[in-house]
Design a protein around this motif. Structure first.
Motif, short mmCIF file in Angstrom:
data_model
loop_
_atom_site.label_atom_id
_atom_site.label_comp_id
_atom_site.label_asym_id
_atom_site.label_seq_id
_atom_site.Cartn_x
_atom_site.Cartn_y
_atom_site.Cartn_z
N LEU A 251 0.83 -1.21 0.00
CA LEU A 251 0.00 0.00 0.00
C LEU A 251 0.86 1.26 0.00
CD1 LEU A 251 -2.49 -1.67 2.37
CD2 LEU A 251 -3.16 -0.67 0.18
N GLU A 252 1.96 1.21 0.74
CA GLU A 252 2.87 2.35 0.75
C GLU A 252 3.45 2.58 -0.65
OE1 GLU A 252 3.55 4.66 2.85
OE2 GLU A 252 5.29 5.52 1.82
N LEU A 253 3.82 1.48 -1.31
CA LEU A 253 4.35 1.61 -2.69
C LEU A 253 3.29 2.19 -3.62
CD1 LEU A 253 6.40 -1.57 -3.66
CD2 LEU A 253 7.20 0.80 -3.58
N MET A 254 2.05 1.76 -3.44
CA MET A 254 0.98 2.29 -4.29
C MET A 254 0.88 3.81 -4.13
SD MET A 254 -3.07 1.42 -4.38
CE MET A 254 -3.51 2.26 -2.87
N ALA A 255 0.90 4.26 -2.88
CA ALA A 255 0.78 5.71 -2.63
C ALA A 255 1.96 6.45 -3.27
CB ALA A 255 0.71 5.96 -1.14
N ARG A 256 3.17 5.90 -3.11
CA ARG A 256 4.35 6.58 -3.68
C ARG A 256 4.29 6.61 -5.20
NH1 ARG A 256 9.68 4.83 -0.22
NH2 ARG A 256 8.81 5.26 1.84
N LEU A 257 3.94 5.47 -5.80
CA LEU A 257 3.90 5.41 -7.27
C LEU A 257 2.84 6.36 -7.82
CD1 LEU A 257 4.38 1.58 -7.69
CD2 LEU A 257 5.80 3.32 -8.80
N VAL A 366 -13.86 -7.91 0.04
CA VAL A 366 -13.30 -6.58 -0.21
C VAL A 366 -13.55 -5.74 1.03
CG1 VAL A 366 -15.41 -5.97 -1.51
CG2 VAL A 366 -13.39 -4.53 -1.69
N VAL A 367 -12.52 -5.04 1.45
CA VAL A 367 -12.64 -4.17 2.63
C VAL A 367 -12.13 -2.78 2.25
CG1 VAL A 367 -12.35 -6.07 4.29
CG2 VAL A 367 -10.33 -4.80 3.50
N PRO A 368 -12.48 -1.75 3.04
CA PRO A 368 -11.92 -0.43 2.74
C PRO A 368 -10.39 -0.51 2.72
CG PRO A 368 -13.61 -0.29 4.44
CD PRO A 368 -13.36 -1.75 4.21
N LEU A 369 -9.80 0.28 1.83
CA LEU A 369 -8.36 0.18 1.59
C LEU A 369 -7.53 0.31 2.87
CD1 LEU A 369 -6.91 -0.40 -0.93
CD2 LEU A 369 -6.66 2.04 -1.36
N GLU A 370 -7.95 1.21 3.72
CA GLU A 370 -7.16 1.43 4.95
C GLU A 370 -7.15 0.20 5.85
OE1 GLU A 370 -11.11 3.67 5.44
OE2 GLU A 370 -9.62 3.35 3.87
N ASN A 371 -8.09 -0.74 5.62
CA ASN A 371 -8.13 -1.95 6.44
C ASN A 371 -7.56 -3.17 5.74
OD1 ASN A 371 -9.33 -0.55 8.48
ND2 ASN A 371 -11.42 -1.15 7.94
N GLN A 372 -7.02 -2.98 4.54
CA GLN A 372 -6.64 -4.15 3.74
C GLN A 372 -5.51 -4.96 4.38
OE1 GLN A 372 -5.26 -3.45 -0.30
NE2 GLN A 372 -6.53 -5.10 -1.02
N ALA A 373 -4.49 -4.27 4.88
CA ALA A 373 -3.37 -4.99 5.47
C ALA A 373 -3.82 -5.71 6.75
CB ALA A 373 -2.24 -4.00 5.78
N GLY A 401 -8.84 -3.09 -2.59
CA GLY A 401 -9.28 -3.59 -1.28
C GLY A 401 -9.70 -5.05 -1.32
N ASN A 402 -9.39 -5.72 -2.44
CA ASN A 402 -9.92 -7.08 -2.69
C ASN A 402 -8.79 -8.10 -2.66
OD1 ASN A 402 -11.22 -8.59 -5.78
ND2 ASN A 402 -11.47 -9.28 -3.69
N ASP A 433 -16.49 -13.07 9.21
CA ASP A 433 -16.49 -12.25 10.43
C ASP A 433 -15.47 -11.13 10.32
OD1 ASP A 433 -18.47 -13.77 11.48
OD2 ASP A 433 -17.22 -14.91 12.88
N VAL A 434 -14.25 -11.47 9.89
CA VAL A 434 -13.21 -10.43 9.77
C VAL A 434 -13.65 -9.38 8.74
CG1 VAL A 434 -10.79 -9.95 9.26
CG2 VAL A 434 -11.42 -12.11 10.33
N THR A 435 -14.20 -9.88 7.63
CA THR A 435 -14.64 -8.97 6.56
C THR A 435 -15.66 -7.96 7.11
OG1 THR A 435 -14.36 -10.76 4.97
CG2 THR A 435 -15.66 -8.89 4.23
N ALA A 436 -16.65 -8.50 7.83
CA ALA A 436 -17.70 -7.62 8.36
C ALA A 436 -17.13 -6.66 9.41
CB ALA A 436 -18.83 -8.46 8.96
N GLU A 437 -16.27 -7.17 10.29
CA GLU A 437 -15.69 -6.30 11.34
C GLU A 437 -14.91 -5.14 10.73
OE1 GLU A 437 -15.07 -10.22 14.05
OE2 GLU A 437 -13.32 -8.91 13.82
N LEU A 438 -14.31 -5.40 9.56
CA LEU A 438 -13.48 -4.35 8.94
C LEU A 438 -14.26 -3.56 7.88
CD1 LEU A 438 -10.07 -6.23 8.75
CD2 LEU A 438 -10.83 -4.54 10.41
N GLY A 439 -15.57 -3.70 7.89
CA GLY A 439 -16.41 -2.84 7.03
C GLY A 439 -16.49 -3.28 5.59
N GLY A 440 -16.28 -4.59 5.31
CA GLY A 440 -16.29 -5.05 3.92
C GLY A 440 -17.51 -5.86 3.56
#
Ligand code: FAD
Length: 490
Positions: A251-257, A366-373, A401-402, A433-440
């Protein structure tokens, strides 16, 4: 009739109906284009994963929209349900009929014409049975790009892509199929034709009805043609594969690129080390450019339409800095088209390799990007708690996010769905459960089909399901379109 066994009477009535329907279908589309139950229907009765096996009153291949509409009307008259089928590459049994033998499978193969292509309007109008690759080639023929791209592109059809709202490897830049559709022609369950193929880029004239059919998995109507967006064709590209010490680095590389090359960043595809090991073991002719010592690997593709653009320098600079900081553990930049193809081959072998590795319990969360990691870390821990016998591997579309999470089970111990059901249910529950907890949500691109109906019911707000049911009964009151798919069991 007095004295006659009632169930035998029913069976002979069913047979008579089946024969009458077959005769009517043959009269409509011609003998060559109807496959009867005692003929070779097999390829159309089983899904790509080999999980579902159905029966059909007939497999029929209409030639055009008028024949599709007439086939739908005939099925309605004879009380037969309909299973639309494209390339039959779907992941959730959505194109497989049930075991009743009452359904007619409508194959779209013969609706395979490119009706119009306009480099001026950047659009192409195609029939639903066109193979995805054919559309990509038709676009390239007028120096344009149709960007939808996925491992099954040589056999999946655009109708199936639209009906599943397929994603693939170019969503980061161009969006999922939904965003590529300008207009649709659809045969409704009553046999009427909704013709909204105009291809207009702007339309604020009431409800956008085409959206109902995109991702509806053949449960609301049969897509017979589509008007699609084209884009300028990239003339240069640069491809790298990098080894990452942790998923956060992707994700950090994505932001930099993005900061440096903007929307020239076309694809970012991640694979866990376990996923690549599975590919290396089960798919011949795949060359892995690294010793597999890092937990994650990432394919990065940049493209540009201007032939003179230098994409390699910014890629090298971003990766060079990342290597120095330890954000990237190792990197390979493709030196030729052939090397780029070999790197893409690794990614495109994911589905085939995983299928051969054992019984796969796969997910499409799929979850919001900020929760992907966090998702990737947490989901592995929870699956291993719930099912220690599973091998957890992942691949996915960083930036969407997928991430596809696969729990691979030993095929000798879990030879089929029945044997795997209890452990699969535990793995599914852990992931959901993890998907739902993280808003996906549980499906980003593969859909619901038969496989995920109960899971959809478990994680979707009841009001949403009620609205889906209301829409289904409005368009298809007799429930004849692809029954037993998408909507959770009542
Ligand atoms: P089918 O499997 O035939 O049908 C899928 C659904 O669409 C069914 O519900 C069917 O009833 C309905 N349908 C088909 N045609 C019509 C029509 N004309 N009108 C109405 N309904 C219709 N998917 C992704 O999203 N991303 C990927 O990266 C990806 N990679 C894949 C890689 C491999 C190797 C394989 C085998 C599959 C992959 N898939 C992927 C899944 C699959 O290719 C897609 O879901 C594809 O969109 C299905 O198209 P199809 O023509 O095979 O549809």
């Amino acid at each position: 009739m007095p004295g006659q066994n009632p169930s035998a009477t029913l069976r002979s009535a069913e047979r008579a109906t089946g024969v009458a329907l077959l005769d009517a279908l043959v009269a409509l589309v011609g003998r060559r284009h109807v496959i009867a139950p005692d003929e070779d229907q097999e390829p159309y009765l089983v899904d790509w994963r080999g999980r579902y096996h159905g029966r059909a009153a007939a497999v029929v291949k209409p030639a055009d929209t008028a024949e599709v509409a007439a086939t739908v009307r005939l099925c309605a008259e004879h009380g037969a349900s309909i299973v639309p089928q494209g390339g039959n590459t779907g992941m959730c049994g959505a194109a497989t009929p049930d075991a009743s033998g009452q359904a007619v499978v409508i194959r779209m193969d013969r609706l395979n014409r490119v009706r119009a292509v306009s480099p001026l309007a950047n659009s192409i109008t195609v029939e639903a049975g066109c193979i995805l690759q054919t559309i990509q080639e038709a676009a390239a023929g007028v120096d344009r790009l149709f960007p939808l791209s996925l491992g099954a592109e040589g056999s999946c059809q655009i109708g199936g892509n639209i009906a599943t709202n397929a994603g693939g490897t170019a969503v980061l830049r161009y969006g999922p199929t939904r965003e590529l559709v300008l207009g649709l022609e659809v045969v409704l369950p009553d046999g009427s034709v909704l013709d909204r193929l105009h291809g207009l880029r702007k339309n604020a004239s009431g409800y956008d009805l085409k959206q109902m059919f995109i991702g509806s998995e053949g449960t609301l109507g049969l897509i017979t043609a589509a008007s699609l967006k084209l884009f300028p064709r990239p003339r240069v590209s640069a491809l790298a594969m990098v080894a990452l010490p942790e998923i956060e680095a992707a994700l950090e590389l994505m932001a930099r690129l993005r900061g440096v090359v903007g929307d020239r960043l076309a694809s970012l595809e991640a694979m866990s080390r376990g996923q690549i090991e599975v590919i290396a073991r089960h798919v011949p002719d795949v060359a892995i450019p690294f010793a597999l010592e890092s937990p994650w690997y990432l394919l990065i593709e940049l493209t540009d339409t201007l032939a003179a653009t230098d994409l390699r320098t910014p890629l090298e600079e971003v990766l060079g800095a990342a290597l120095e900081e330890g954000l990237v553990a190792d990197a390979v930049i493709a030196e030729s088209g052939a090397q780029a193809e070999a790197l893409w081959k690794i990614r495109h072998s994911v589905s085939e390799g995983s299928k051969r590795a054992g019984y796969v319990v796969s997910h499409d969360s799929v979850v919001p990007l900020e929760n992907q990691a966090r998702f990737a870390r947490e989901v592995e821990r929870r699956i291993l708690d719930a099912a220690p016998e599973a091998r957890v591997v992942m691949h996915g579309h960083i930036g969407d996010g997928n991430i596809h999470v696969l729990g691979i089970l030993d095929a000798a111990r879990y030879p089929d769905a029945a044997a795997a059901a209890p452990v699969a249910a535990r793995i599914n529950a852990a992931v959901d459960d993890v998907t739902a907890e993280l808003g996906g949500v549980i499906s980003a691109e593969h859909g619901i089909g038969q496989s995920n109906r109960a899971r959809l019911g478990r994680v979707t707000p009841p009001a949403e399901i009620a609205l889906m049911r209301a829409l289904k009964s409005l368009l298809d009151p007799a429930g004849m379109m692809n029954p037993g798919k998408v909507l959770p069991p009542a």
